[in-house]
Design a protein around this motif. Structure first.
Motif, PDB file in Angstrom:
ATOM      1  N   LEU A 198       0.847  -1.209  -0.038  1.00  0.00           N
ATOM      2  CA  LEU A 198      -0.026  -0.017   0.128  1.00  0.00           C
ATOM      3  C   LEU A 198       0.874   1.294  -0.056  1.00  0.00           C
ATOM      4  O   LEU A 198       0.386   2.378  -0.382  1.00  0.00           O
ATOM      5  CB  LEU A 198      -1.040   0.109   1.402  1.00  0.00           C
ATOM      6  CG  LEU A 198      -2.161  -0.808   1.201  1.00  0.00           C
ATOM      7  CD1 LEU A 198      -3.026  -0.454   2.357  1.00  0.00           C
ATOM      8  CD2 LEU A 198      -2.875  -0.521   0.092  1.00  0.00           C
ATOM      9  N   ASP A 199       2.139   1.046   0.681  1.00  0.00           N
ATOM     10  CA  ASP A 199       2.894   2.574   0.665  1.00  0.00           C
ATOM     11  C   ASP A 199       3.775   2.707  -0.883  1.00  0.00           C
ATOM     12  O   ASP A 199       4.296   3.509  -0.915  1.00  0.00           O
ATOM     13  CB  ASP A 199       4.098   2.061   1.785  1.00  0.00           C
ATOM     14  CG  ASP A 199       3.326   1.799   3.256  1.00  0.00           C
ATOM     15  OD1 ASP A 199       2.086   2.411   3.102  1.00  0.00           O
ATOM     16  OD2 ASP A 199       3.888   1.114   3.951  1.00  0.00           O
ATOM     17  N   ASP A 200       3.643   1.496  -1.428  1.00  0.00           N
ATOM     18  CA  ASP A 200       4.683   1.655  -2.880  1.00  0.00           C
ATOM     19  C   ASP A 200       3.833   2.827  -3.733  1.00  0.00           C
ATOM     20  O   ASP A 200       3.010   2.640  -4.543  1.00  0.00           O
ATOM     21  CB  ASP A 200       4.310   0.118  -3.334  1.00  0.00           C
ATOM     22  CG  ASP A 200       5.391   0.221  -4.955  1.00  0.00           C
ATOM     23  OD1 ASP A 200       5.979   1.148  -4.920  1.00  0.00           O
ATOM     24  OD2 ASP A 200       5.565  -0.818  -5.322  1.00  0.00           O
ATOM     25  N   LYS A 201       4.490   3.730  -3.557  1.00  0.00           N
ATOM     26  CA  LYS A 201       4.255   5.100  -4.497  1.00  0.00           C
ATOM     27  C   LYS A 201       4.309   4.834  -6.105  1.00  0.00           C
ATOM     28  O   LYS A 201       3.726   5.537  -6.956  1.00  0.00           O
ATOM     29  CB  LYS A 201       4.766   6.329  -3.889  1.00  0.00           C
ATOM     30  CG  LYS A 201       4.592   6.620  -2.551  1.00  0.00           C
ATOM     31  CD  LYS A 201       3.586   7.391  -2.467  1.00  0.00           C
ATOM     32  CE  LYS A 201       3.112   7.839  -0.907  1.00  0.00           C
ATOM     33  NZ  LYS A 201       3.149   6.698  -0.168  1.00  0.00           N
ATOM     34  N   ASP A 202       5.255   3.774  -6.490  1.00  0.00           N
ATOM     35  CA  ASP A 202       5.992   3.746  -7.626  1.00  0.00           C
ATOM     36  C   ASP A 202       4.988   2.711  -8.483  1.00  0.00           C
ATOM     37  O   ASP A 202       5.163   2.573  -9.746  1.00  0.00           O
ATOM     38  CB  ASP A 202       7.186   3.545  -7.946  1.00  0.00           C
ATOM     39  CG  ASP A 202       8.083   4.750  -7.052  1.00  0.00           C
ATOM     40  OD1 ASP A 202       7.746   5.599  -7.093  1.00  0.00           O
ATOM     41  OD2 ASP A 202       9.031   4.237  -6.497  1.00  0.00           O
ATOM     42  N   ALA A 203       3.925   2.100  -7.923  1.00  0.00           N
ATOM     43  CA  ALA A 203       3.192   0.812  -8.462  1.00  0.00           C
ATOM     44  C   ALA A 203       2.454   1.466  -9.724  1.00  0.00           C
ATOM     45  O   ALA A 203       2.006   2.396  -9.833  1.00  0.00           O
ATOM     46  CB  ALA A 203       2.213   0.320  -7.500  1.00  0.00           C
ATOM     47  N   ASP A 204       2.755   0.775 -10.726  1.00  0.00           N
ATOM     48  CA  ASP A 204       1.978   1.079 -12.241  1.00  0.00           C
ATOM     49  C   ASP A 204       0.710   0.548 -12.040  1.00  0.00           C
ATOM     50  O   ASP A 204       0.281  -0.672 -11.623  1.00  0.00           O
ATOM     51  CB  ASP A 204       2.886   0.098 -13.190  1.00  0.00           C
ATOM     52  CG  ASP A 204       4.204   1.003 -13.547  1.00  0.00           C
ATOM     53  OD1 ASP A 204       4.507   1.947 -13.374  1.00  0.00           O
ATOM     54  OD2 ASP A 204       4.994   0.374 -14.045  1.00  0.00           O
TER      55      ASP A 204
END
Ligand SMILES: *[C@@H]1O[C@H](CO)[C@@H](O)[C@H](O)[C@H]1NC(C)=O
Ligand SMILES: *[C@@H]1O[C@H](CO)[C@@H](O)[C@H](O)[C@H]1NC(C)=O
Ligand SMILES: *[C@@H]1O[C@H](CO)[C@@H](O)[C@H](O)[C@H]1NC(C)=O
Ligand SMILES: *[C@@H]1O[C@H](CO)[C@@H](O)[C@H](O)[C@H]1NC(C)=O
Ligand SMILES: *[C@@H]1O[C@H](CO)[C@@H](O)[C@H](O)[C@H]1NC(C)=O
Ligand SMILES: *[C@@H]1O[C@H](CO)[C@@H](O)[C@H](O)[C@H]1NC(C)=O
Ligand SMILES: *[C@@H]1O[C@H](CO)[C@@H](O)[C@H](O)[C@H]1NC(C)=O
Ligand SMILES: *[C@@H]1O[C@H](CO)[C@@H](O)[C@H](O)[C@H]1NC(C)=O
Ligand SMILES: *[C@@H]1O[C@H](CO)[C@@H](O)[C@H](O)[C@H]1NC(C)=O
Ligand SMILES: *[C@@H]1O[C@H](CO)[C@@H](O)[C@H](O)[C@H]1NC(C)=O
Ligand SMILES: *[C@@H]1O[C@H](CO)[C@@H](O)[C@H](O)[C@H]1NC(C)=O
Ligand SMILES: *[C@@H]1O[C@H](CO)[C@@H](O)[C@H](O)[C@H]1NC(C)=O
Length: 704
Positions: free
Chosen positions: A37-43
């Motif tokens: 959930l914290d992964d800002k870079d997820a495509d």
């Protein structure tokens, strides 16, 4: 009264491997939020949601490993059928080494139809499973070579029963019949599983009521789907102390049979439907549950949610409210209960049980309490697609609740749709139809017609599905009486693919319908109890159905099945067909011919598969298809699909709408509204070599 247990996060993590719901109860509970959930870079992902631009990374990884297992098993199966035209080991090795090719993937798909569908499907899969006595000598043991298996409604009961009993075999279930805690004890209805033992029946209802109350106490809406799923679970998971009360669908991720890839990837189908609105195949939203996700490929939704955390209040895919994450809503029984919303039968058949006195009143008041006007709907609250950035359906995105119904409500009673996704790379689907389409409860092929039609509508993703004839042809040409292959040659599908706007060749479909080889297996969908003899006879007949009567009708049938499995790989590799497979295809492939007749009354209220008998002698004949009666929308426009066949058997299809008419075979289309219904008129012109017949598929899209 069961109390909701909130387990500290540390304990929860420690018990993750135990494959149970994090709350160890039917009620969902608060869990730690996942790191991603914290992964800002997820495509293509926001929070728990991702766009449906392919399968999940998890499924992709899992399937690559499963490919290794199916590859070896497929070699085994193919070598047992002794194709003389092709060295199958050598061919498969070549396919595997070729980086631009891929090994064949097989999908199995089982229709709905209550316990009838469940028992027929059990027999059908038994014919494919080398764990069944006799399957190796007079069956088609290709289950180990199968990548995907999908089920809906009764088909999801059968599938979940096998999967969540540790991928048990039907043979095991048969062997345990009559023992204590045997799976599928259907001697009594799920309403009174202990028959005249009223005390035990009353306890059973208490137990179900406690579970449902616990879910409500945890702050979740409850509905008729809850006792329905719980009741079915008592019949499917009798070996578990809590009858699967705490078992979630996503717990499968941790089961050894799943992590070691020894079973196919299971998918359960359900449809989206807003209360008070009907759905048909042209405007339904097809949802799927798989061990990783809940979501839909359809443009209306175009996204998937991490099923484990469905139950978390979400806004735009992210946890809303106080930011807590919840898990446990995806109880296995609640999932297959959602796929099979036949539960008004609960109320309707309550007075046909041996329940009486207090037990009857308790069950009745409990169920009546949960009953409402839309009692075929399974509400999933909170809606994971609330404010989703993906998909075009405003009604789904704006609702607090995701409304799901029986996967067969849009008439696509075989859950083929998820297996058409190009990312899943399925090359052949074995479609088992245990529907009750005819007045005698036999299949008519209509579910294939509905899936065929749907590809031309906006509601559908760009998944193509091979040509099939109308229901009249299915029945007249006996295509429901023997296995029939559809979409045999990719070369014939190019115009269809263009129409659907895809470059992906659809799978070849091996269609097999329920029929009475050894037992009259056309029981009612609403039959809620089977005595043991009938149950075993249904299963045994299913074995005969999938094996073309234990391979007695055609000893070459296994070869022909092998030809169907290898066809797409051969086409991709440019390998010529040998005489053996050519013979098989001439025996089993639908040849494109259709039986022509005039008919006004075909199965669905809203979709009409009509047929012009428009011969060359009658150029420019015009036909009017008209819909009337109470179900007709007050005002409508028509979408028309015209597929025509020329004398060489070549098929062309074009989708036309009232506003864009352009085809050599259709010169004009007009639509109009009537107070009592709607009508569309067509003038069918004939350019020199277009002959005989035009298949018209009309659907009425309400302008509301
Ligand atoms: C599949 O098998 C090959 C060869 O045995 C191996 O190299 C590969 O790592 C395996 N792939 C997976 C995903 O297990
Ligand atoms: C295939 O060949 C093997 C050995 O020649 C034979 O034992 C087997 O019965 C054959 N199987 C079929 C299905 O013809
Ligand atoms: C590899 O596969 C491609 C198609 O995917 C095919 O054109 C080519 O001939 C194959 N190569 C070999 C060596 O078989
Ligand atoms: C077909 O095979 C199944 C499984 O081995 C067996 O139970 C059944 O009796 C066979 N049917 C006939 C008609 O022999
Ligand atoms: C049966 O199929 C399984 C795969 O599902 C395979 O591992 C096993 O070797 C097969 N057994 C026989 C006797 O063929
Ligand atoms: C599940 O089945 C596998 C064999 O397929 C077995 O090794 C394992 O012990 C079983 N697990 C349980 C919990 O029964
Ligand atoms: C069951 O109850 C319904 C009304 O709720 C009634 O119409 C029906 O006749 C009853 N059936 C039996 C078998 O008593
Ligand atoms: C279909 O089956 C019926 C009964 O078995 C038979 O009379 C009829 O000729 C068959 N029709 C076709 C087109 O094969
Ligand atoms: C067909 O698909 C392509 C790419 O997927 C897209 O760019 C194009 O707009 C689509 N055409 C139509 C008519 O939908
Ligand atoms: C499809 O293609 C094959 C081979 O390319 C051809 O023999 C057949 O007649 C075509 N038509 C149909 C309807 O299958
Ligand atoms: C089609 O119409 C013609 C002329 O009306 C008629 O002779 C023929 O029997 C019809 N064919 C079918 C299959 O209904
Ligand atoms: C689907 O179409 C039917 C028939 O036109 C209509 O009654 C219904 O409201 C539509 N449903 C949705 C969800 O749009």
């Amino acid at each position: 009264m069961m109390v909701k247990q909130l387990i500290p996060a540390a304990v929860m993590l420690a018990s993750a491997a135990s494959a149970w719901s994090p709350t160890d109860s039917y009620a969902p509970g608060i869990v730690e939020c996942p790191d991603y959930l914290d992964d800002k870079d997820a495509d293509n992902r926001v929070g728990f949601l991702r766009q449906a631009d392919g399968i999940s990374d998890e499924e992709h990884e899992w399937m690559l490993a499963r490919d290794n297992v199916t590859f070896d098993n497929l070699k085994l199966f193919l070598s047992s059928v002794n194709l003389t035209d092709l060295d199958t080991d050598d061919f498969l090795d070549k396919v595997r080494k070729n980086s631009s090719a891929r090994a064949p993937r097989i999908g199995l798909s089982f229709s709905g139809g209550g316990y009838r569908a469940m028992l027929c499907a059990a027999g059908e899969i038994a014919g494919l499973d080398n764990r069944t006595v006799g399957a190796s000598s007079h069956g088609l043991p290709l289950l180990g070579a199968t990548s995907y298996v999908s089920g809906l409604s009764g088909g999801s009961w059968f599938l979940s029963s096998l999967v969540f009993n540790n991928w048990t075999s039907v043979q095991d279930i048969i062997d345990q019949n009559g023992q204590d805690n045997a799976i599928w004890d259907l001697e009594h209805k799920m309403l009174d599983p202990y028959g005249i033992n009223i005390v035990k029946d009353a306890k059973y209802w208490d137990h179900i009521k406690d579970a449902v109350d616990a879910k409500r106490d945890a702050g979740f809406n409850v509905s008729m789907t809850d006792p329905w799923g719980r009741g079915l679970s008592h019949q499917f998971f009798p070996g578990l102390d809590d009858f699967g009360e705490s078992m979630t669908f996503t717990s499968l991720r941790d089961w050894e049979v799943f992590t070691n890839h020894s079973m196919p990837f299971p998918i359960i189908v359900s449809d989206g439907r807003t209360p008070g609105r009907k759905i048909i195949n042209s405007n339904s939203t097809v949802f799927e549950f798989n061990p990783y996700e809940l979501g839909s490929w359809d443009p209306y939704v175009d996204s998937f949610a991490d099923l484990k955390y469905v139950g978390t209040p979400m806004d735009g895919g992210k946890p809303s409210g106080n930011g807590s994450c919840w898990a446990g809503l995806d109880n296995t029984g609640f999932v297959f209960g959602t796929s099979s919303t036949l539960f008004n039968q609960f109320l309707l058949q309550l007075n046909t049980t041996s329940l009486s006195g207090l037990a009857y009143s308790a069950a009745k008041s409990f169920l009546t309490d949960l009953d409402n006007d839309n009692n075929d709907i399974a509400p999933w609250t909170p809606n994971p697609f609330y404010n989703s950035p993906y998909g075009s359906s405003k009604s789904i995105k704006s609702a607090d609740t995701l409304y799901l119904v029986d996967g067969g409500e849009d008439q696509q009673n075989i859950p083929l749709y998820p297996l058409l996704s190009d990312d899943r790379e399925v090359d052949v689907i074995f479609a088992y139809d245990n529907s009750a389409d005819t007045s005698q409860n036999w299949p008519s092929g209509s579910s294939l017609v509905y899936t065929y039609e749907r590809q031309f509508f906006n509601a559908s993703a760009n998944f193509s599905f091979p040509y099939v004839p109308g229901v009249d042809t299915f029945l007249h040409n006996n295509l429901t009486a023997r296995p029939t292959f559809f979409g045999c040659y990719a070369s014939n599908l190019t115009s269809l693919m263009k129409e659907v706007n895809t470059t992906y060749v659809p799978p070849l479909v091996v269609y097999t319908a329920n029929r009475p080889w050894t037992f009259e297996s056309n029981t009612s969908t609403f039959k809620l109890k089977y005595d043991d003899d009938d149950k075993l006879s249904m299963i045994q007949n299913g074995f005969a159905v999938s094996t073309y009567n234990n391979l007695t009708i055609d000893e070459d049938f296994p070869k022909c099945v092998a030809c169907a499995i290898l066809q797409r790989s051969k086409e991709r590799m440019g390998v010529e067909m040998g005489a053996e497979c050519k013979k098989c295809f001439s025996d089993y492939c639908w040849d494109g011919s259709t039986y022509t007749y005039d008919d006004d009354s075909l199965p669905n209220d809203f979709t009409k598969t009509g047929r012009f008998n428009n011969t060359i002698d009658e150029p420019n004949s015009s036909e009017i298809l008209k819909m009337s009666g109470s179900d007709a929308p007050a005002s409508a426009t028509a979408d028309v699909i015209v597929s025509s066949t020329d004398d060489s058997g070549k098929i062309a299809a074009s989708t036309l709408s009232a506003s864009s008419v352009s085809s050599s075979s259709v010169s004009s289309i007009a639509s109009s509204s009537h107070s009592n219904g709607a009508a569309a008129a067509f003038n069918v012109g004939t350019s020199s070599n277009w002959v005989s017949m035009v298949t018209l598929v009309m659907s009425w899209l309400a302008l509301v």
